[in-house]
Design an enzyme around this catalytic site. Structure first.
Site, PDB file in Angstrom:
ATOM      1  N   ASP A 241       0.869  -1.173   0.000  1.00 23.52           N
ATOM      2  CA  ASP A 241       0.000   0.000   0.000  1.00 23.52           C
ATOM      3  C   ASP A 241       0.905   1.222   0.000  1.00 23.52           C
ATOM      4  O   ASP A 241       1.477   1.599   1.027  1.00 23.52           O
ATOM      5  CB  ASP A 241      -0.916  -0.003   1.226  1.00 23.52           C
ATOM      6  N   GLU A 243      -0.154   4.177  -1.078  1.00 23.74           N
ATOM      7  CA  GLU A 243      -1.195   5.192  -1.142  1.00 23.74           C
ATOM      8  C   GLU A 243      -1.765   5.283  -2.554  1.00 23.74           C
ATOM      9  O   GLU A 243      -1.031   5.250  -3.547  1.00 23.74           O
ATOM     10  CB  GLU A 243      -0.699   6.557  -0.658  1.00 23.74           C
ATOM     11  N   ASN A 244      -3.079   5.316  -2.585  1.00 27.18           N
ATOM     12  CA  ASN A 244      -3.843   5.349  -3.830  1.00 27.18           C
ATOM     13  C   ASN A 244      -3.567   4.130  -4.700  1.00 27.18           C
ATOM     14  O   ASN A 244      -3.524   4.208  -5.928  1.00 27.18           O
ATOM     15  CB  ASN A 244      -3.577   6.647  -4.604  1.00 27.18           C
ATOM     16  N   ASP A 322      -5.624   6.814   5.468  1.00 27.46           N
ATOM     17  CA  ASP A 322      -6.651   7.800   5.804  1.00 27.46           C
ATOM     18  C   ASP A 322      -7.702   7.195   6.733  1.00 27.46           C
ATOM     19  O   ASP A 322      -8.823   7.683   6.809  1.00 27.46           O
ATOM     20  CB  ASP A 322      -7.308   8.333   4.532  1.00 27.46           C
ATOM     21  N   HIS A 440     -23.805 -19.929  17.493  1.00 24.03           N
ATOM     22  CA  HIS A 440     -25.093 -20.138  16.829  1.00 24.03           C
ATOM     23  C   HIS A 440     -25.623 -18.806  16.311  1.00 24.03           C
ATOM     24  O   HIS A 440     -25.405 -17.742  16.902  1.00 24.03           O
ATOM     25  CB  HIS A 440     -26.104 -20.808  17.764  1.00 24.03           C
ATOM     26  N   ASP A 459     -23.440 -16.244  22.152  1.00 21.87           N
ATOM     27  CA  ASP A 459     -23.757 -17.238  21.125  1.00 21.87           C
ATOM     28  C   ASP A 459     -22.679 -18.307  20.994  1.00 21.87           C
ATOM     29  O   ASP A 459     -22.947 -19.405  20.505  1.00 21.87           O
ATOM     30  CB  ASP A 459     -23.926 -16.552  19.767  1.00 21.87           C
ATOM     31  N   HIS A 487     -27.068 -32.457  16.258  1.00 21.32           N
ATOM     32  CA  HIS A 487     -26.962 -32.671  14.818  1.00 21.32           C
ATOM     33  C   HIS A 487     -28.328 -33.109  14.288  1.00 21.32           C
ATOM     34  O   HIS A 487     -29.058 -33.880  14.935  1.00 21.32           O
ATOM     35  CB  HIS A 487     -25.888 -33.699  14.470  1.00 21.32           C
ATOM     36  N   ASP A 512     -29.149 -37.340  19.820  1.00 23.04           N
ATOM     37  CA  ASP A 512     -28.552 -36.337  18.931  1.00 23.04           C
ATOM     38  C   ASP A 512     -27.836 -35.224  19.689  1.00 23.04           C
ATOM     39  O   ASP A 512     -26.950 -34.555  19.133  1.00 23.04           O
ATOM     40  CB  ASP A 512     -29.616 -35.713  18.033  1.00 23.04           C
TER      41      ASP A 512
END
Length: 523
Positions: A241, A243-244, A322, A440, A459, A487, A512
């Site tokens: 990188d 710049e630009n 930036d 989950h 979760d 499952h 299960d």
């Protein structure tokens, strides 16, 4: 006044001889690891020792996982606790050694912590703090301190997991190249936590958080963003990188059809060096094995403004110059040098990185103790050779046997971590996608990177209990305690015993949701 270099500077025996000695030191360490000799401390010559010996000393050395000088015994990073906003510095276990992650665990126990500072181990004190607003992004936030647990050098430590809106910077540095000065840099990152947004960078940037024009940056970029077409393969690529533009050559686009990116390599060495006048080079390597590959070595970009370069000397980590901060990425360690390191020094540093053993076995298997590596086997009569694995980011069950591929075995291996929402429960980190956890979402189990939110933590936390069928272990969802890991039709859900969803079916529910915790399939 220019600060003095770190203590224990090697005597001057001649550059070539000293580089050779550093290479031999790293080779001995790799050999010792290969034959199982335990490493009580880091190798004698660490990356900044190697570069100093080669005449290109580090002017910045950042790492969350280890010292980068053999003499360094100070702080690596700082964490801030959510409960009371107190801060603590996390240092090394011994000079030249690995991070004292237990200190972080103790300080952050019962709450969460953010990483607020990454200390520069060099005498320049170019410390990185959370980045402020810039031309392309609002002020950033710190990364969660526990998002990227990993084994390095036989120690459980933490890396830096960057999500969009996170980044670090120092706009007032010492010794970093400016206005066409020569420099080199590398970072250890990961090919499993990337995206195509701008810009996961480490290196030289503007001092005002704005895009001030071509050639005002000189930073390693790692991601799947193809700025100049064509790029080959799917990436992620090591790019410059400047710049630009994210450059793979003097024309911007890749001129190397063999450079298809690193793929989902868990640990990657990414390297850039630039003489600031008429030449830059890009290299990458597997941080767990092997040597470096040069993907480009040639002239500066042909567009005006890059030859000579106009670096401003700030240091950025995780964003563009930036503060373009839509990228994601992982960071374990990185340095910047004064002058361009020799290829021999780069090779020696790569050998040292490999010697560390990034992502090696935790040394514990087959239990629900945090740090243990496991696989989870189904107990239902239909599926007793099926294991929980990730596939296309989702959790599924499929047969895994001794003849399965190495990839399948890795996908079916998990590292037990303290519950992200409760230390009395557990979370499951992917073995081959560092920082990705089972969580989950809409009741289905997915493999996703830890972003640090309260929702994600809940979760991704599961509470073990005796198997509902009387066999093995069942895992209750932390935030839906009546739903258990199940499952169903080869997918994995959190499911109740009877309910409105098809996967809540009472048929074979107790079987299960009962799992056998086994030794891991992946070594």
């Amino acid at each position: 006044m220019i600060p003095k270099p770190p203590r224990s500077r090697p005597r001057r025996f001649g550059r070539a001889r000293n580089v050779l000695l550093a290479v031999l030191s790293a080779f001995v360490t790799v050999l010792a690891l290969a034959v199982g000799v335990p490493q009580a401390s880091a190798a004698t010559s660490l990356p900044c020792d190697i570069y100093a010996t080669a005449g290109t000393p580090c002017v910045a050395a950042h790492s969350l996982v280890r010292a980068l000088y053999s003499s360094y015994g100070g702080s690596l990073y700082q964490v801030r606790r959510a409960s009371d906003s107190a801060t603590a510095n996390i240092g090394v276990l011994a000079a030249g050694g690995y991070a004292n992650a237990a200190a972080q665990d103790s300080f952050c126990s019962g709450t969460t912590c953010l990483i607020t500072k990454i200390y520069d181990q060099s005498a320049r004190h170019n410390d990185l703090t959370v980045e402020g607003a810039g031309g392309a992004g609002a002020a950033d936030v710190g990364a969660p301190a526990d998002a990227l647990p990993v084994t390095v050098g036989g120690h459980q430590v933490y890396g830096l997991e960057i999500s969009a809106g996170m980044g670090y910077r120092d706009n007032s540095t010492s010794g970093v190249a400016t206005n066409g000065g020569a420099e080199g840099m590398y970072m250890v990152t990961s090919g499993t936590h990337v995206n195509g947004s701008c810009c996961f960078d480490y290196g030289n940037a503007e001092t005002n958080n704005l895009d001030t024009g071509n050639g005002h940056m000189d930073a390693i970029n790692f991601g799947t963003e193809c700025w100049f077409s064509p790029c080959y393969g799917q990436g992620p690529w090591v790019q410059a990188d400047l710049e630009n533009g994210l450059f793979q050559s003097d024309s911007g686009y890749s001129k190397n059809t063999a450079n298809t990116g690193t793929g989902a390599t868990p640990f990657v060495t990414a390297l850039l060096k630039n003489n600031g006048q008429d030449h830059f080079a890009l290299k990458y390597g597997n941080a767990q094995s092997g040597s470096l590959t040069t993907t480009y070595s040639g002239g500066e970009p042909t567009t005006s403004g890059y030859s000579p370069m106009h670096q401003e000397g700030a240091i950025v980590l995780g964003t563009g110059g930036d503060n373009s901060n839509g990228s994601i990425g992982s960071f374990f360690e990185g340095v910047m040098t004064s002058g361009i390191p020799t290829d021999a020094a780069d090779n020696s540093v790569q050998a040292n990185i490999v010697s560390v053993g990034y992502g090696a076995s935790t040394g514990s298997t087959g239990t629900l103790t945090p740090g243990s590596e496991i696989s989870l086997r189904a107990t239902t009569a239909c599926c007793t050779t099926d294991y929980v694995r990730h596939q296309n980011n989702a959790a599924v069950v499929s047969p895994i046997t001794s003849s399965s591929s190495a990839l399948d075995k890795s996908d079916a291996t998990w590292i037990v971590r303290r519950g992200l929402a409760s230390s009395s429960c557990v979370s499951f980190e992917s073995r081959n996608y560092p920082g990705d956890f089972l969580r989950h979402y809409n009741y289905q189990l997915l493999r996703q990177p830890m972003v640090g939110t309260t929702q994600f933590r809940a979760d991704a936390t599961f509470c073990p209990t005796t198997g509902k069928s009387g066999t093995g272990t069942s895992f209750a969802s932390y935030n839906y305690p009546a739903k258990f890991l199940r499952h169903y039709n080869l997918n994995v859900y959190i499911a109740s015993d009877g309910g409105s969803n098809t996967w809540d079916s009472a048929t074979s529910w107790t079987d299960d949701v009962s799992w056998v915790v086994t030794a891991p399939w992946a070594p």
